[in-house]
Scaffold this motif. Structure first.
Motif, PDB file in Angstrom:
ATOM      1  N   UNK A 145      25.045  51.014  50.670  1.00 22.82           N
ATOM      2  CA  UNK A 145      23.858  50.438  51.296  1.00 22.82           C
ATOM      3  C   UNK A 145      24.030  48.926  51.463  1.00 22.82           C
ATOM      4  N   UNK A 170      21.812  45.318  51.979  1.00 26.62           N
ATOM      5  CA  UNK A 170      20.518  44.696  51.761  1.00 26.62           C
ATOM      6  C   UNK A 170      20.557  43.254  52.240  1.00 26.62           C
ATOM      7  N   UNK A 175      25.852  53.610  45.543  1.00 26.56           N
ATOM      8  CA  UNK A 175      24.812  54.364  44.850  1.00 26.56           C
ATOM      9  C   UNK A 175      25.158  54.574  43.379  1.00 26.56           C
ATOM     10  N   UNK A 203      14.340  49.940  38.344  1.00 27.90           N
ATOM     11  CA  UNK A 203      15.410  49.035  37.935  1.00 27.90           C
ATOM     12  C   UNK A 203      14.831  47.657  37.659  1.00 27.90           C
ATOM     13  N   UNK A 210      16.408  43.734  37.489  1.00 26.01           N
ATOM     14  CA  UNK A 210      17.562  42.891  37.756  1.00 26.01           C
ATOM     15  C   UNK A 210      17.237  41.440  37.383  1.00 26.01           C
ATOM     16  N   UNK A 268      18.561  37.584  38.571  1.00 29.01           N
ATOM     17  CA  UNK A 268      19.351  36.907  39.588  1.00 29.01           C
ATOM     18  C   UNK A 268      19.311  35.401  39.361  1.00 29.01           C
ATOM     19  N   UNK A 309      22.151  39.897  42.328  1.00 29.32           N
ATOM     20  CA  UNK A 309      21.331  40.489  41.257  1.00 29.32           C
ATOM     21  C   UNK A 309      22.212  41.198  40.231  1.00 29.32           C
ATOM     22  N   UNK A 369      22.172  43.918  37.244  1.00 27.42           N
ATOM     23  CA  UNK A 369      21.365  45.006  36.704  1.00 27.42           C
ATOM     24  C   UNK A 369      21.181  44.847  35.198  1.00 27.42           C
ATOM     25  N   UNK A 390      18.008  50.429  33.900  1.00 28.40           N
ATOM     26  CA  UNK A 390      17.592  51.451  34.848  1.00 28.40           C
ATOM     27  C   UNK A 390      16.846  52.542  34.100  1.00 28.40           C
ATOM     28  N   UNK A 415      20.514  53.393  31.978  1.00 26.58           N
ATOM     29  CA  UNK A 415      21.580  52.405  31.814  1.00 26.58           C
ATOM     30  C   UNK A 415      20.968  51.100  31.335  1.00 26.58           C
ATOM     31  N   UNK A 459      23.283  48.910  29.651  1.00 24.71           N
ATOM     32  CA  UNK A 459      24.517  48.345  29.116  1.00 24.71           C
ATOM     33  C   UNK A 459      24.600  46.828  29.298  1.00 24.71           C
ATOM     34  N   UNK A 460      23.902  46.300  30.297  1.00 20.43           N
ATOM     35  CA  UNK A 460      23.938  44.854  30.554  1.00 20.43           C
ATOM     36  C   UNK A 460      22.730  44.123  29.981  1.00 20.43           C
ATOM     37  N   UNK A 520      13.877  40.575  39.146  1.00 16.02           N
ATOM     38  CA  UNK A 520      13.506  41.475  40.224  1.00 16.02           C
ATOM     39  C   UNK A 520      13.333  42.894  39.709  1.00 16.02           C
ATOM     40  N   UNK A 528      20.220  57.322  43.448  1.00 13.63           N
ATOM     41  CA  UNK A 528      21.179  57.287  44.547  1.00 13.63           C
ATOM     42  C   UNK A 528      20.534  57.116  45.923  1.00 13.63           C
ATOM     43  N   UNK A 529      19.238  56.861  45.943  1.00 17.16           N
ATOM     44  CA  UNK A 529      18.579  56.593  47.214  1.00 17.16           C
ATOM     45  C   UNK A 529      18.286  55.105  47.343  1.00 17.16           C
ATOM     46  N   UNK A 530      17.800  54.707  48.501  1.00 17.28           N
ATOM     47  CA  UNK A 530      17.628  53.277  48.754  1.00 17.28           C
ATOM     48  C   UNK A 530      16.568  52.685  47.840  1.00 17.28           C
ATOM     49  N   UNK A 531      16.786  51.402  47.532  1.00 17.71           N
ATOM     50  CA  UNK A 531      15.906  50.678  46.632  1.00 17.71           C
ATOM     51  C   UNK A 531      14.860  49.895  47.403  1.00 17.71           C
TER      52      UNK A 531
END
Lengths: 107, 113
Positions: free
Chosen positions: A33, A35, A92, B33, B35, B37, B43, B45, B48, B56, B58-59, B91, B99-102
């Protein structure tokens, strides 16, 4: 670790010219994707390309995907001053973003 | 069009204080999510969620940062104690499924003095 890395880091063009930016990634993907982020704002989704697609168009945007090279490109045609922004790619997988390409379109 | 809501828009705090950010995702979005920045960077992560579960983190610097999404809807990110290096834009984003758009909120700009 970053899953998407954009190139170049900065790009400056004249209004009306085309802008091309590239993205490389590291893992297998279901989709990639792109952005856009205006200064001081959140990111806005531009376009999604699935792993079984090679090219996709949306208005003045054209995205290509080469899964064998793990790379993608975003082309903005006939650029406008309002296109000035930072552009990011993300896979993704974990939605990690790179440092982005900062695009400046000079009127 | 539905939007991801974040508050506050700006936050100024002093070093060693506690600070909290709130996010309300688009209704029905299961994935959320957070983030961070830093100016001039992409950004990063932090965490999640899938519904109320962490997928997730981990960060996430867990010694000072915590995040929760108790009912699988809105979420809070907390920093305690804040450090100078935490100054950044925070953010929040959500998606209908993984797996879809954010969809991103406008962010919270944090300044630690």
């Amino acid at each position: 670790s970053q899953q998407g890395e954009e190139d170049p880091q900065a790009l400056s063009i004249q209004e009306g010219e085309n802008a091309t930016m590239n993205c490389s990634y590291k893992t297998s993907i279901n989709n990639l994707q792109w952005y856009r982020q205006n200064s001081g704002r959140g990111l806005v989704h531009l376009i999604l390309i699935r792993s079984n697609e090679r090219e996709k168009h949306s208005g003045r945007l054209r995205v290509t995907l080469d899964t064998s090279k793990k790379s993608s490109s975003l082309l903005i045609t006939a650029s406008r001053a309002a296109d000035t922004a930072s552009y990011f790619c993300a896979t993704d997988y974990q939605f990690y973003f790179g440092t982005g390409t900062s695009l400046t379109v000079i009127p | 069009e539905a939007e991801v809501a974040q508050s506050p828009r700006y936050k100024i705090t002093e070093k060693s204080q506690a600070v909290a950010f709130w996010c309300d995702p688009i209704s029905g979005h299961a994935t959320l999510y957070w983030y961070r920045q830093i100016l001039g960077q992409g950004p990063e992560l932090l965490v999640q969620f899938q519904d109320e579960s962490v997928v997730d983190d981990s960060q996430l610097p867990k010694d000072r940062f915590s995040a929760e999404r108790l009912k699988g809807v809105d979420s809070t990110l907390k920093i305690q104690p804040a450090e100078l290096g935490d100054s950044a834009m925070y953010l929040c984003a959500s998606s209908l499924r993984q797996n879809e758009k954010l969809f991103f909120g406008s962010g919270t700009q944090l300044s630690v003095l």
